[in-house]
Design a protein around this motif. Structure first.
Motif, PDB file in Angstrom:
ATOM      1  N   GLY A  73     -34.859  77.564  20.001  1.00 42.16           N
ATOM      2  CA  GLY A  73     -33.722  77.873  20.869  1.00 42.16           C
ATOM      3  C   GLY A  73     -32.909  79.077  20.392  1.00 42.16           C
ATOM      4  N   THR A 105     -31.734  87.374  16.859  1.00 42.95           N
ATOM      5  CA  THR A 105     -30.971  88.632  16.855  1.00 42.95           C
ATOM      6  C   THR A 105     -31.531  89.634  15.842  1.00 42.95           C
ATOM      7  OG1 THR A 105     -29.167  87.039  16.884  1.00 42.95           O
ATOM      8  CG2 THR A 105     -28.560  89.348  17.079  1.00 42.95           C
ATOM      9  N   ARG A 106     -31.844  89.143  14.638  1.00 46.41           N
ATOM     10  CA  ARG A 106     -32.261  90.078  13.589  1.00 46.41           C
ATOM     11  C   ARG A 106     -33.588  90.755  13.918  1.00 46.41           C
ATOM     12  NH1 ARG A 106     -31.894  85.926   8.827  1.00 46.41           N
ATOM     13  NH2 ARG A 106     -32.024  84.520  10.606  1.00 46.41           N
ATOM     14  N   GLN A 108     -31.242  72.931  24.375  1.00 47.30           N
ATOM     15  CA  GLN A 108     -30.066  72.616  23.555  1.00 47.30           C
ATOM     16  C   GLN A 108     -28.793  73.074  24.262  1.00 47.30           C
ATOM     17  OE1 GLN A 108     -31.136  75.914  20.398  1.00 47.30           O
ATOM     18  NE2 GLN A 108     -29.046  75.249  20.039  1.00 47.30           N
ATOM     19  N   GLN A 132     -31.627  82.900  19.065  1.00 51.02           N
ATOM     20  CA  GLN A 132     -31.555  84.174  19.783  1.00 51.02           C
ATOM     21  C   GLN A 132     -32.428  85.254  19.145  1.00 51.02           C
ATOM     22  OE1 GLN A 132     -27.121  83.983  19.619  1.00 51.02           O
ATOM     23  NE2 GLN A 132     -27.259  84.633  21.739  1.00 51.02           N
ATOM     24  N   LYS A 173     -38.147  86.992  10.292  1.00 55.40           N
ATOM     25  CA  LYS A 173     -36.709  87.033  10.588  1.00 55.40           C
ATOM     26  C   LYS A 173     -36.282  88.427  11.043  1.00 55.40           C
ATOM     27  CE  LYS A 173     -35.662  82.825   8.984  1.00 55.40           C
ATOM     28  NZ  LYS A 173     -35.377  81.752   9.957  1.00 55.40           N
ATOM     29  N   LEU A 193     -38.427  74.000  16.875  1.00 48.95           N
ATOM     30  CA  LEU A 193     -37.100  74.569  17.159  1.00 48.95           C
ATOM     31  C   LEU A 193     -37.273  76.016  17.613  1.00 48.95           C
ATOM     32  CD1 LEU A 193     -35.205  73.304  13.994  1.00 48.95           C
ATOM     33  CD2 LEU A 193     -35.346  72.220  16.238  1.00 48.95           C
TER      34      LEU A 193
END
Ligand code: UTP
Length: 464
Positions: free
Chosen positions: A104, A108-109, A184, A106, A391, A102
């Motif tokens: 896909g 962001t963090r 996706q 963004q 993360k 997986l």
């Protein structure tokens, strides 16, 4: 302007966007129409109705601890885990397994300017997350003499760069016909009050990926599941790009899943502390489910049993094993995945720099498939062996903690073979150590390969 896409917008209740398109110069209107045509408008209409305009009251649910196959604590447990490992190995040898990465999201963090998988992470070589995962897939194929199809889920936000990166690196040595990239879906952000679809520029919608739960619709659209069926594959392992400690197609997880005759299984690790921001496995209204950390009431988060152990300790690693027929039911909507509403700050034409949440995004989460499965298995593995996600840019779950966990695991594997690893005051190895997955995927793979009296006296790389 008469256009079937504008008609579709009108029938989905998106009059404001339809009017804006009509008011645009033709070239801009065409670009926007193409974007609108690519989204699932009936789905957006339903989500706006159910999650924005007429949200239903959430029914209170009854939550209890999950039933977990815990780490072995005696000979019988160890024997059962060994059996699971062998069952998983046999399924791999028999070519029954495919893996999906997986990728896909963004990111962001993390705030990295490229797809997260392009982040250099290996402690000595700086190999990227993508390379570490691809190396693990290659190693598994060679070990079991199997095809192990490698499916890579991207999204419009990172597909182009991800494909380019894999091509530039010649798929990290994987056979071209064994790697399939699929994209996706995207969903538009909407106004939190009216449900109107928002634009980030006059000719561009504010779109974002539809969540990792979008995997099922995406696999259905890309006709992947039918292809897997034809190839005799009945088991799909999904894992996340941000965790380089994960062993793709872990035989023990696959075996535990098959022995339980589960439709969906989850790999869990013990949370470090009650307040760790990690979704936990639970039994919700009698069905296995994941409860997000933000949804777990504080009293339950801290709840302990009579022996003082946390009741909700089983943090999900986001790694799942799925029965292919179950995935097909989800992909075809026979078992529909729910969507969640998230209130976010989204730059729009009307508000380019929002200071507070101004938009609703819709996302599906893969773990929401768990309660839809007829049977599930939840399998605990040692955190330090399997889980160190990236993360954030700093602090917990950052590149620094992840690298340290990679070095620490390598050091432990070496020490188990009698090597000496100098450690500093904090207990961390003094030198960077990296073990390429093609050299070893577990401590057992090092057995008999480390010369006696071996001392780590500088940065060390073990690879074939
Ligand atoms: P996260 O939920 O941690 O999201 O994804 P993220 O995109 O990596 O990071 P943030 O939340 O924006 O900071 C967990 C895994 O699920 C994948 C991610 O690529 C990651 O491997 N994912 C997430 C998708 O594939 N698609 C999505 O829409 C969301």
């Amino acid at each position: 302007m008469i256009d079937p896409v504008i008609d579709a917008l009108e029938s989905a209740g998106q009059h404001r966007l339809a009017d804006s398109i009509r008011a645009l110069p033709t070239d801009q209107a065409d670009r926007l129409l193409m974007q609108v045509a690519s989204i699932d408008l009936p789905l957006v209409e339903r989500l706006v109705r159910e999650l924005v305009r007429e949200p239903a009251e959430e029914e209170p649910s009854s939550i209890g601890p999950a039933d977990v196959d815990r780490l072995p604590s005696g000979d019988a447990d160890s024997a059962r885990r060994r059996e699971a490992f062998e069952v998983g190995e046999q399924a791999l040898r028999d070519g029954r397994v495919a893996v999906v990465l997986l990728a896909g999201g963004q990111g962001t963090r993390l705030g990295f300017d490229h797809p997260k998988g392009m982040l250099p992470i290996a402690p000595v070589t700086d190999a990227t997350l993508f390379e570490v995962h691809a190396a693990g897939v290659g190693a598994t194929r060679r070990r079991y003499g199997c095809d192990l199809p490698f499916l890579l889920m991207t999204s419009d936000v990172n597909d182009y760069e991800t494909r380019g990166f894999f091509e530039q690196n010649m798929l990290f040595g994987l056979q071209p016909d064994s790697v399939t990239t699929f994209v996706q879906g995207m969903l538009p952000a909407v106004d939190p009050v009216t449900g109107d679809i928002l634009r980030e520029a006059p000719d561009r919608l504010a779109l974002s990926p539809d969540g990792h739960g979008g995997i099922f619709r995406a696999m259905g659209h890309a006709a992947i599941l039918g292809d897997l069926e034809e190839r005799g594959i009945d088991t799909i392992v999904t894992f996340q790009v941000d965790n380089p400690l994960m062993r793709p197609a872990d035989p023990e997880l696959i075996g535990a899943h098959l022995m339980a005759r589960a439709e969906m299984s989850t790999l869990v690790v013990a949370k470090l502390a009650p307040e760790e921001r990690m979704g936990v496995m639970a039994s919700v209204d009698g069905r296995t489910a994941l409860v997000e950390y933000s949804d777990l009431p504080p009293a339950l988060e801290a709840a302990r049993d009579d022996a003082g152990s946390l009741l909700y300790w089983a943090g999900s690693t986001g790694v799942h094993c799925l029965d292919r027929a179950f995935a097909t039911r989800l992909a075809t909507g026979q078992a529909p995945m729910p969507f969640h509403r998230a209130d976010k700050r989204v730059p729009t034409v009307d508000d380019p720099d929002p200071q507070a949440p101004n938009a609703v995004k819709f996302e599906a989460f893969m773990f929401d498939a768990l309660p839809l499965a007829s049977r599930t298995a939840t399998v605990e593995m040692a955190r330090e062996e399997r889980f160190a996600p990236v993360k954030n840019a700093d602090g917990a779950d950052s590149p620094a903690t992840c690298r340290a966990a990679m070095v620490d695991r390598a050091a432990r594997w070496l020490e188990a073979e009698g090597a000496t690893v100098p450690r500093g005051d904090t207990g961390a190895s003094e030198f960077a150590i990296e073990i390429d997955p093609r050299y070893a995927q577990d401590a057992a793979d090092l057995r008999g390969r480390i010369p006696s009296g071996f001392v780590v006296d500088g940065p060390l790389l073990l690879r074939n």
